[in-house]
Design an enzyme around this catalytic site. Structure first.
Site, PDB file in Angstrom:
ATOM      1  N   GLY A  46      43.067  27.988  40.463  1.00 25.79           N
ATOM      2  CA  GLY A  46      43.437  28.722  41.661  1.00 25.79           C
ATOM      3  C   GLY A  46      42.274  29.553  42.179  1.00 25.79           C
ATOM      4  O   GLY A  46      41.389  29.941  41.401  1.00 25.79           O
ATOM      5  N   GLN A  51      37.919  36.247  46.515  1.00 26.83           N
ATOM      6  CA  GLN A  51      36.951  35.789  45.501  1.00 26.83           C
ATOM      7  C   GLN A  51      35.717  35.155  46.136  1.00 26.83           C
ATOM      8  O   GLN A  51      34.692  35.008  45.476  1.00 26.83           O
ATOM      9  CB  GLN A  51      37.610  34.786  44.533  1.00 26.83           C
ATOM     10  CG  GLN A  51      38.655  35.432  43.634  1.00 26.83           C
ATOM     11  CD  GLN A  51      39.245  34.420  42.666  1.00 26.83           C
ATOM     12  OE1 GLN A  51      40.144  33.683  43.025  1.00 26.83           O
ATOM     13  NE2 GLN A  51      38.731  34.374  41.446  1.00 26.83           N
ATOM     14  N   CYS A  92      39.878  33.989  34.584  1.00 24.28           N
ATOM     15  CA  CYS A  92      39.678  34.132  36.025  1.00 24.28           C
ATOM     16  C   CYS A  92      38.266  33.697  36.381  1.00 24.28           C
ATOM     17  O   CYS A  92      37.319  34.043  35.673  1.00 24.28           O
ATOM     18  CB  CYS A  92      39.887  35.592  36.427  1.00 24.28           C
ATOM     19  SG  CYS A  92      39.607  35.917  38.180  1.00 24.28           S
ATOM     20  N   LEU A  93      38.133  32.963  37.480  1.00 23.63           N
ATOM     21  CA  LEU A  93      36.806  32.501  37.915  1.00 23.63           C
ATOM     22  C   LEU A  93      35.868  33.673  38.221  1.00 23.63           C
ATOM     23  O   LEU A  93      34.662  33.529  38.170  1.00 23.63           O
ATOM     24  CB  LEU A  93      36.939  31.616  39.164  1.00 23.63           C
ATOM     25  CG  LEU A  93      37.612  30.255  38.945  1.00 23.63           C
ATOM     26  CD1 LEU A  93      37.916  29.613  40.292  1.00 23.63           C
ATOM     27  CD2 LEU A  93      36.727  29.352  38.097  1.00 23.63           C
ATOM     28  N   HIS A 134      48.950  35.528  39.586  1.00 27.14           N
ATOM     29  CA  HIS A 134      47.531  35.873  39.451  1.00 27.14           C
ATOM     30  C   HIS A 134      46.842  35.895  40.824  1.00 27.14           C
ATOM     31  O   HIS A 134      46.118  36.841  41.155  1.00 27.14           O
ATOM     32  CB  HIS A 134      46.870  34.846  38.517  1.00 27.14           C
ATOM     33  CG  HIS A 134      45.413  35.033  38.293  1.00 27.14           C
ATOM     34  ND1 HIS A 134      44.879  35.321  37.049  1.00 27.14           N
ATOM     35  CD2 HIS A 134      44.347  34.967  39.136  1.00 27.14           C
ATOM     36  CE1 HIS A 134      43.564  35.426  37.160  1.00 27.14           C
ATOM     37  NE2 HIS A 134      43.211  35.204  38.410  1.00 27.14           N
ATOM     38  N   GLU A 135      47.084  34.853  41.620  1.00 25.58           N
ATOM     39  CA  GLU A 135      46.384  34.742  42.908  1.00 25.58           C
ATOM     40  C   GLU A 135      46.886  35.762  43.933  1.00 25.58           C
ATOM     41  O   GLU A 135      46.085  36.334  44.680  1.00 25.58           O
ATOM     42  CB  GLU A 135      46.511  33.331  43.475  1.00 25.58           C
ATOM     43  CG  GLU A 135      45.956  32.221  42.583  1.00 25.58           C
ATOM     44  CD  GLU A 135      44.530  32.447  42.123  1.00 25.58           C
ATOM     45  OE1 GLU A 135      43.750  33.097  42.837  1.00 25.58           O
ATOM     46  OE2 GLU A 135      44.197  31.970  41.016  1.00 25.58           O
ATOM     47  N   HIS A 138      45.263  39.033  43.375  1.00 27.49           N
ATOM     48  CA  HIS A 138      43.904  39.122  43.937  1.00 27.49           C
ATOM     49  C   HIS A 138      43.941  39.662  45.371  1.00 27.49           C
ATOM     50  O   HIS A 138      43.051  40.402  45.792  1.00 27.49           O
ATOM     51  CB  HIS A 138      43.258  37.727  43.993  1.00 27.49           C
ATOM     52  CG  HIS A 138      42.488  37.340  42.764  1.00 27.49           C
ATOM     53  ND1 HIS A 138      41.401  38.061  42.312  1.00 27.49           N
ATOM     54  CD2 HIS A 138      42.620  36.290  41.913  1.00 27.49           C
ATOM     55  CE1 HIS A 138      40.914  37.470  41.221  1.00 27.49           C
ATOM     56  NE2 HIS A 138      41.635  36.400  40.949  1.00 27.49           N
TER      57      HIS A 138
HETATM   58 ZN    ZN Z   1      41.386  35.118  39.389  1.00 29.70          ZN
END
Ligand code: ZN
Length: 160
Positions: A46, A51, A92-93, A134-135, A138
């Site tokens: 995701g 991000q 997480c990226l 999670h997204e 963000h």
């Molecule tokens: Zn993330």
């Protein structure tokens, strides 16, 4: 389409609140296309617009429960239902190489608009339900590390 740079923890953009999308134009479509390409290249499940430095309520995620995996575009998403909490490992990226246990619903329903502004609802199980939460977090400036109960050593996990 273009690959975008993924911001890392410590970048103040990741802590900001994102504004709703009100115009469903070519610019939004380009953003979604770029996010799609960036997510696939990253190997994550995701990606949220902040991000890549865009403070808009836009998310792309892979529904890994579908065969073949389906990439879903979520504009102005909101988790409207969640249940079956479990302790799961998450990454997480924007926080590469860091994994930890968080408590997440294993069933969730998200309400969002598509790239043309049409509202829809979609249910997700397991990692997809986790990813819905999670997204959307963000988009409100929150990282999963705020929820970590215990960090774990791991070679590789799904990052989002
Ligand atoms: Zn993330």
């Amino acid at each position: 389409m273009a690959l975008r740079n993924i911001l890392k923890q410590g970048d103040e953009t990741l802590a900001k609140h994102c504004r709703p999308v009100t115009v469903f134009d070519e610019r939004l479509h380009t953003l979604l296309d770029d996010m799609r390409e960036t997510l696939i290249e990253s190997g994550g499940v995701g990606l949220a617009a902040p991000q890549i430095g865009i403070l808009r309520r836009v998310v792309v995620l892979l529904d890994v429960n579908q065969d073949p995996e389906e990439l879903i575009e979520l504009v102005n998403p909101e988790v409207i239902e969640q249940s079956d909490e479990a302790r799961v490992v998450e990454g997480c990226l924007s926080v590469p190489g860091v994994y930890g246990y968080v408590t997440r619903p294993q069933h969730a329903v998200i309400r969002a608009q598509d790239r043309f502004g049409n509202w829809f609802e979609r249910a997700g199980e397991g990692i997809v339900a986790q990813c819905f939460c999670h997204e959307t977090e963000h988009l409100d400036g929150h990282l999963f590390t705020e929820k970590v109960e215990e960090y774990v050593e791991m070679e590789q996990e799904n990052e989002s």
